[in-house]
Write an enzyme that holds these catalytic residues in place. Structure first.
Site, PDB file in Angstrom:
ATOM      1  CB  ALA A  24      -1.007   0.234   1.112  1.00 25.49           C
ATOM      2  CE  LYS A  25       5.620   0.734  -4.464  1.00 31.41           C
ATOM      3  NZ  LYS A  25       4.527  -0.730  -4.624  1.00 31.41           N
ATOM      4  NE  ARG A  26      -2.940   2.992   2.284  1.00 30.79           N
ATOM      5  CZ  ARG A  26      -3.620   3.125   1.299  1.00 30.79           C
ATOM      6  NH1 ARG A  26      -2.675   3.698   0.170  1.00 30.79           N
ATOM      7  NH2 ARG A  26      -4.576   2.433   0.999  1.00 30.79           N
TER       8      ARG A  26
END
Length: 281
Positions: A98-100
């Protein structure tokens, strides 16, 4: 549900037992169509659950790309919850891609969504972006530790745009990417058999001899298969850190569907090839 054994220990065991392969679950529109499925929630669910059924009981890691589920709204996220639950029940570790990345209470909210043991999307690890400063990840680091989960921090990605940030030099002469690796090494200090805080390092990024990849944690390596890297390239790219590399293959496996036998065979071929390279290095 009580806190799990640390992610790094669980990952090390899974890699040793099943081979160090991560299979991506990337249900983008073109793959759904290749499978003869409609680009809708029903197609999304059929695709994703077929991949889980085919390989979740035989690979170390699976990595669903959240964006391809989110594009269908709440019904797509409901499918993602099912995929995560079924994959983990089958014995694979799930890395949520999700590369938050954010600050303060917002970062804490992202952490609660993916790293709290009672969350519907609880995953064994989460990909995160540190480019608001490594310290901005503190809420995710803390919750991951509390719940036996891990993080994969974007450090040396293989997309051409990444270099303008990741290879930029700080005032001390060290690149931003190298700084992220140093933070992770400090995070994992003293952990055995493997720390829970890893880096994303592209298998197609080129010569990394000037970087210290020994972060005592895993290195998630996208790029093997359809993006051009092969198992044979891994020793050159990762050098002494090879044993801790988790190569990610998505299209190289997924394009073999919807036949579950073909999916399993493709995953086995990649896993065997990577295992042989690591053993021979």
């Amino acid at each position: 549900m009580s806190a799990l054994e640390p992610f790094g220990a669980r990952l090390r065991r899974a890699m040793d037992e099943r081979g160090p392969l991560c299979v991506g679950i990337d249900p983008h529109a073109s793959l759904l169509l290749e499978w003869g499925l409609n680009d809708d929630v029903a197609g999304l669910e059929r695709f994703s659950r077929t991949v889980v059924e085919a390989v979740a009981d035989r690979v170390a890691v699976m990595k669903p790309q959240s964006a391809f589920f989110e594009r269908f709204g709440s019904r797509g996220v409901a499918v993602l919850e099912t995929v995560v639950r079924e994959a983990r029940a089958a014995g694979t570790l799930v890395v949520m891609d999700a590369k938050r990345g954010d600050i303060g209470s917002t970062m804490a909210g992202y952490a609660e969504a993916y790293l709290h043991k009672d969350a519907p999307l609880f995953s064994d690890a989460l990909t995160v972006s540190p480019y608001l400063g490594y310290g901005s990840l503190a809420p995710a680091v803390a919750l991951a530790r509390e719940n036996g989960a891990g993080l994969f921090v974007l450090a040396l990605t293989s997309n051409p745009e990444g270099g303008e940030v990741q290879h930029a030099l700080r005032a001390d002469g060290r690149s931003v990417g190298a700084t992220m690796l140093a933070h992770l090494a400090a995070e994992n200090a003293g952990e055995r058999p493997l720390g829970s805080f890893g880096a994303v390092v592209g298998a197609t990024v080129g010569d990394l001899a000037s970087y210290d990849l020994d972060v005592n944690g895993p290195l998630l390596a996208p790029g093997v298969g359809a993006q051009g890297a092969t198992a044979a390239d891994l020793p050159r790219v990762f050098g002494p850190a090879l044993r801790n590399v988790v190569p990610n293959v998505s299209r190289g496996v997924l394009r073999e569907g919807p036949d579950t036998v073909a999916l399993r065979d493709a995953a086995r071929r990649f896993a065997d090839g990577i295992r042989d390279v690591v053993a021979g290095a």
